[in-house]
Design a protein around this motif. Structure first.
Motif, PDB file in Angstrom:
ATOM      1  N   ARG A  76      16.565   6.237 -17.253  1.00 22.38           N
ATOM      2  CA  ARG A  76      17.900   7.200 -15.917  1.00 22.38           C
ATOM      3  C   ARG A  76      18.317   7.884 -17.305  1.00 22.38           C
ATOM      4  O   ARG A  76      19.638   8.073 -16.936  1.00 22.38           O
ATOM      5  CB  ARG A  76      18.020   5.690 -15.321  1.00 22.38           C
ATOM      6  CG  ARG A  76      19.521   6.566 -13.753  1.00 22.38           C
ATOM      7  CD  ARG A  76      19.635   5.442 -13.276  1.00 22.38           C
ATOM      8  NE  ARG A  76      18.712   5.694 -12.663  1.00 22.38           N
ATOM      9  CZ  ARG A  76      18.069   4.132 -12.036  1.00 22.38           C
ATOM     10  NH1 ARG A  76      18.508   3.621 -13.022  1.00 22.38           N
ATOM     11  NH2 ARG A  76      17.371   4.038 -11.522  1.00 22.38           N
ATOM     12  N   GLY A 124      19.708  11.628 -18.097  1.00 19.78           N
ATOM     13  CA  GLY A 124      21.045  12.220 -17.401  1.00 19.78           C
ATOM     14  C   GLY A 124      21.654  12.452 -17.820  1.00 19.78           C
ATOM     15  O   GLY A 124      22.960  12.776 -17.961  1.00 19.78           O
ATOM     16  N   GLN A 163      15.798  20.479 -16.972  1.00 21.51           N
ATOM     17  CA  GLN A 163      17.349  20.051 -16.483  1.00 21.51           C
ATOM     18  C   GLN A 163      16.704  19.482 -15.166  1.00 21.51           C
ATOM     19  O   GLN A 163      16.288  18.242 -14.114  1.00 21.51           O
ATOM     20  CB  GLN A 163      18.151  20.798 -15.864  1.00 21.51           C
ATOM     21  CG  GLN A 163      18.776  20.834 -17.758  1.00 21.51           C
ATOM     22  CD  GLN A 163      19.597  21.752 -17.258  1.00 21.51           C
ATOM     23  OE1 GLN A 163      20.637  22.128 -15.985  1.00 21.51           O
ATOM     24  NE2 GLN A 163      19.627  23.104 -17.930  1.00 21.51           N
ATOM     25  N   GLN A 164      15.543  20.108 -14.634  1.00 16.18           N
ATOM     26  CA  GLN A 164      15.205  19.990 -13.413  1.00 16.18           C
ATOM     27  C   GLN A 164      13.851  18.488 -12.981  1.00 16.18           C
ATOM     28  O   GLN A 164      14.193  17.370 -12.153  1.00 16.18           O
ATOM     29  CB  GLN A 164      14.269  21.091 -12.385  1.00 16.18           C
ATOM     30  CG  GLN A 164      14.968  22.442 -12.447  1.00 16.18           C
ATOM     31  CD  GLN A 164      14.232  23.461 -12.285  1.00 16.18           C
ATOM     32  OE1 GLN A 164      12.634  23.145 -11.992  1.00 16.18           O
ATOM     33  NE2 GLN A 164      14.983  24.733 -11.765  1.00 16.18           N
ATOM     34  N   GLN A 217      15.954  15.740 -13.646  1.00 18.50           N
ATOM     35  CA  GLN A 217      17.123  14.882 -12.126  1.00 18.50           C
ATOM     36  C   GLN A 217      15.347  14.871 -11.192  1.00 18.50           C
ATOM     37  O   GLN A 217      15.272  13.636 -10.494  1.00 18.50           O
ATOM     38  CB  GLN A 217      16.804  16.486 -11.373  1.00 18.50           C
ATOM     39  CG  GLN A 217      18.556  16.670 -11.831  1.00 18.50           C
ATOM     40  CD  GLN A 217      19.720  15.652 -12.117  1.00 18.50           C
ATOM     41  OE1 GLN A 217      20.028  15.096 -11.594  1.00 18.50           O
ATOM     42  NE2 GLN A 217      20.014  15.536 -13.487  1.00 18.50           N
ATOM     43  N   ILE A 255      14.715  10.803 -12.312  1.00 17.96           N
ATOM     44  CA  ILE A 255      16.065  10.019 -11.492  1.00 17.96           C
ATOM     45  C   ILE A 255      15.897   9.690 -10.209  1.00 17.96           C
ATOM     46  O   ILE A 255      15.667   7.983  -9.730  1.00 17.96           O
ATOM     47  CB  ILE A 255      16.813  10.825 -11.783  1.00 17.96           C
ATOM     48  CG1 ILE A 255      17.549  11.117 -13.733  1.00 17.96           C
ATOM     49  CG2 ILE A 255      17.931  10.061 -11.313  1.00 17.96           C
ATOM     50  CD1 ILE A 255      18.640  11.563 -13.982  1.00 17.96           C
ATOM     51  N   ILE A 256      15.110  10.904  -9.425  1.00 18.92           N
ATOM     52  CA  ILE A 256      15.036  10.774  -8.104  1.00 18.92           C
ATOM     53  C   ILE A 256      14.185   9.596  -8.011  1.00 18.92           C
ATOM     54  O   ILE A 256      14.583   8.220  -7.120  1.00 18.92           O
ATOM     55  CB  ILE A 256      14.908  12.057  -7.341  1.00 18.92           C
ATOM     56  CG1 ILE A 256      16.276  12.848  -7.520  1.00 18.92           C
ATOM     57  CG2 ILE A 256      14.492  11.728  -5.553  1.00 18.92           C
ATOM     58  CD1 ILE A 256      16.126  13.555  -6.831  1.00 18.92           C
TER      59      ILE A 256
END
Length: 754
Positions: free
Chosen positions: A149, A153, A164-165, A168, A171-172
């Motif tokens: 994470r 980040g 970047q997508q 994210q 992380i979700i």
């Protein structure tokens, strides 16, 4: 002044602006002719600026290209820095996936055990042992998830949008682990659903791992990333097979029951995907990578584990599995061995990726540094060569300019001055070359200028020789003329002594006066030629007598008024020159002032030293510029030329004043007209302590008329008034005619010439 010279209507003592050498004060270098040129035109640039431009243009192009290359290397270094960070993230992702796979396997085991075997659905106290195993799995997973994470980040706007997508999304997915765990252990969702949920989380992490090579232009690194992706996918598929096989076990984990709906399909799908990944790995991997894979999965244990998995799948498809058959249990354990082996291969490949990305980053940084240093070196070399080449050209040009200005402003004028002062005799004609010894065009220009200098010196020498010849002619003519004039004056004196008729005597006096002026003009020729007058005085003469002698040599002597402090005498060696100088100034004053106005000559001693004479008329004035030129010419006697001969008085005054340190200045008179100030230094005057030693030849008024009247042979009594004025004028003119008691004779050359 002498015939043919005088003060023009606009000023005194000749025209100060007349053409001729030395006729005006120097006004600096001549102004360049006016031209309508562009100030910033390239032809008007200095040589240094042109050389700088010549070097700057290609150097700038090279520097720009170098900077582009450096910028590209910097961008590559930054990109590989991101790749290295992504590789580190990939290593953490593989660790997290492995922890999730272990957590999934233990969770499926816990679900499979059920409430009867202290599994899911049993009291927490009864399931404490299994829950402790899961808690340990959770801690290991959470530790890896925290690292992933944090690194995910840090993927910001400098990374590609897809990366970047995926970051994210990863992380979700990590944030959803808590809910997944709670549902798997606290609810009755089927084990296959739990397997699939964990698979989706792992697939999201694998998608982020696929972006490791994003931004890299290195094909080997990209191939290694694809190989790792295949290995990670194979490992995940084997782990799914293990979890599905575990979910088919009996609660005591010894035998097997029938597969639940969808389990066999999922198992076959995992098998098919594994085979596809193995095929892709074989196509993509290098020989070394295949060797590493084969060394990990070609052992007898690995072969047995794969055989057990295939046997369990075959039994499940045939429906011949039983609670007492350990094939499924062995297959599940064999899958765990395969997962561990693939984890070893995965770690090896991931370490290779991290090492490759670090090497690529270091290489890009090293390339950027080398290229930057190269650009700086090129720039420094260009600067050094520019300075060297510029100095090799500007330094000779500077020396050439300095030498040319020195020749034009100092050396050549000094040589001309020496030649002018001595008729060129004894002045060396050799010229010192300009200090430029190069063999290029600048050196050729310097040698050409040296040749011009030599030619100028030669022409000056020829001119000096010609001037010497002309001066010799002046001297010869002057000596001859002086001899004749002196004889004429003696003859006139004899006639005057024997003449009784006052009218004829007045005519003889006029002839005597004209002869005196002729003698002064003859002496002017000697001054022009640079020779001193032959007449000498050995004793001081009273200043009043000197002034009378000067006034007697001008035509309008009767207009001059003398006001001189008594007790001042002129030293003998300067008497004749002072008489000559003052006669020129007095004649100029009477000539250029109205005939009915007086001319005043006054003189007195100065407390600061010397004596000051003031010759003032009421004639034509001069403007400030003309007077400045005339005063400059009085301080700087010009070289003799035709213009000087036309303005002889000013030249003669300047030459005579320079001989004895006398200063002559012109200034406007307070009553209008012009004032000539003559300062006689202490070396030219003395205090008059003895009677004058002058032996005046005639200083009394003519008595011939009176004698004749007494004897009866002169004019009749009625004629006395008619000749009285003439007698007084002649008497005044004769008073100042004097000669030395023992005058030096005219030099032998002049006498012989006569």
């Amino acid at each position: 002044m002498a015939h043919g010279q005088g003060r023009p209507p606009e000023g005194a003592l000749g025209n100060p602006g007349a053409a001729g050498n030395g006729s005006a004060p120097p006004a600096g270098p001549p102004a360049a002719p006016a031209r309508n040129v562009l100030r910033y035109a390239l032809k008007n640039w200095r040589v240094r600026s042109r050389l700088l431009l010549l070097v700057v243009l290609p150097t700038s192009a090279a520097v720009i290209l170098g900077c582009v290359s450096v910028a590209s290397s910097v961008r590559s270094a930054v990109a590989y820095q991101r790749v290295e960070q992504f590789s580190t993230l990939g290593g953490e992702i593989t660790g997290l996936i492995h922890a999730l796979q272990a957590e999934r396997e233990d969770t499926i085991r816990y679900i499979t055990m059920g409430p009867g075997a202290d599994g899911r659905g049993s009291p927490r106290t009864a399931a404490a042992l299994e829950l402790a195993v899961l808690a340990q799995d959770y801690r290991a997973t959470d530790q890896n998830a925290s690292q992933v994470r944090s690194l995910a980040g840090a993927i910001g706007s400098s990374y590609p949008a897809l990366a970047q997508q995926e970051a994210q999304a990863a992380i979700i997915a990590i944030d959803g682990l808590g809910a997944l765990r709670s549902a798997a252990t606290s609810t009755q969702i089927p084990s296959l659903v739990v397997i699939q949920k964990y698979a989706r989380t792992i697939d999201q992490l694998l998608a982020l791992e696929d972006e490791i090579a994003t931004g890299s232009n290195d094909a080997a690194l990209a191939d290694t990333v694809r190989v790792v992706d295949h290995i990670s996918s194979m490992k995940e598929e084997v782990s799914q097979e293990q979890a599905i096989l575990t979910s088919a076990l009996t609660p005591d984990l010894v035998g097997a029951t029938k597969f639940q709906p969808g389990q066999l399909t999922a198992l076959n799908s995992a098998q098919a995907e594994q085979q596809a990944d193995v095929a892709q790995f074989s196509l993509t991997a290098t020989g070394g990578q295949r060797q590493l894979y084969n060394s990990a999965l070609s052992s007898a244990t690995a072969d047995r584990a794969q055989a057990q998995v295939q046997q369990a799948i075959a039994l499940a498809v045939g429906g011949s599995s039983s609670a007492e058959n350990p094939v499924f249990t062995n297959a599940a354990n064999g899958s765990a061995y395969l997962v561990a082996s693939l984890r070893t291969v995965e770690q090896g490949f991931m370490s290779s990726i991290i090492g490759q990305s670090g090497s690529l980053r270091d290489e890009a940084i090293r390339s950027a540094v080398i290229e930057g240093i190269g650009v700086l070196v090129v720039l420094a070399l260009a600067l050094v060569f520019t300075v060297a080449v510029g100095r090799s050209m500007t330094s000779p040009l500077r020396r050439l300019r300095t030498g040319a200005l020195e020749v034009a402003g100092v050396r050549l004028p000094e040589t001309v001055r020496l030649m002018s002062g001595g008729d060129g005799v004894g002045v060396p004609l050799e010229v010192e070359p300009i200090d430029v010894d190069s063999a290029d065009e600048i050196g050729e220009v310097a040698r050409a200028f040296d040749q011009v200098h030599r030619e100028a010196v030669r022409l000056a020498a020829n001119e000096a020789a010609l001037r010497g010849n002309v001066n010799a002619m002046f001297v010869n003519l002057s000596r001859r003329s002086q001899s004749l004039v002196e004889r004429q004056i003696r003859l006139i004196d004899d006639l005057e002594q024997g003449e009784q008729d006052s009218e004829r005597l007045a005519n003889l006096f006029q002839m005597d006066h004209l002869a005196t002026r002729m003698r002064r003009n003859s002496e002017n020729l000697l001054v022009l030629a640079g020779h001193e007058l032959s007449r000498r005085w050995t004793e001081p003469v009273a200043l009043m007598d000197v002034l009378r002698a000067a006034v007697s040599e001008i035509e309008q002597y009767e207009r001059v008024t003398l006001k001189v402090q008594p007790g001042i005498a002129v030293r003998g060696q300067a008497v004749n020159d002072v008489v000559h100088l003052l006669s020129e100034l007095a004649e100029n004053a009477t000539t250029f002032s109205p005939a009915d106005t007086p001319v005043t000559i006054s003189g007195h001693l100065l407390n600061s030293g010397g004596a000051l004479l003031d010759i003032t008329d009421q004639g034509v004035e001069m403007d400030a510029e003309e007077m400045a030129h005339a005063n400059w010419r009085l301080d700087n006697p010009p070289v003799v030329d035709v213009a000087v001969s036309r303005r002889m008085g000013l030249f003669v005054v300047a030459r005579l004043a320079a001989r004895h340190g006398i200063r002559v200045r012109l200034r406007p008179a307070s009553t209008g007209g012009l004032t000539a100030l003559v300062w006689l230094p202490n070396e030219a005057i003395t205090r008059e302590t003895l009677d004058s030693t002058l032996s005046f030849r005639r200083f009394q008024p003519p008595t011939a008329g009176a004698t004749a009247r007494k004897t009866g042979t002169g004019p009749a009594a009625g004629e006395e008034g008619e000749h009285a004025a003439t007698a007084r004028a002649v008497s005044a003119a004769r008073v100042a005619r004097f000669g030395p008691s023992r005058p030096e004779t005219v030099d032998a050359a002049g006498a012989a010439g006569a």
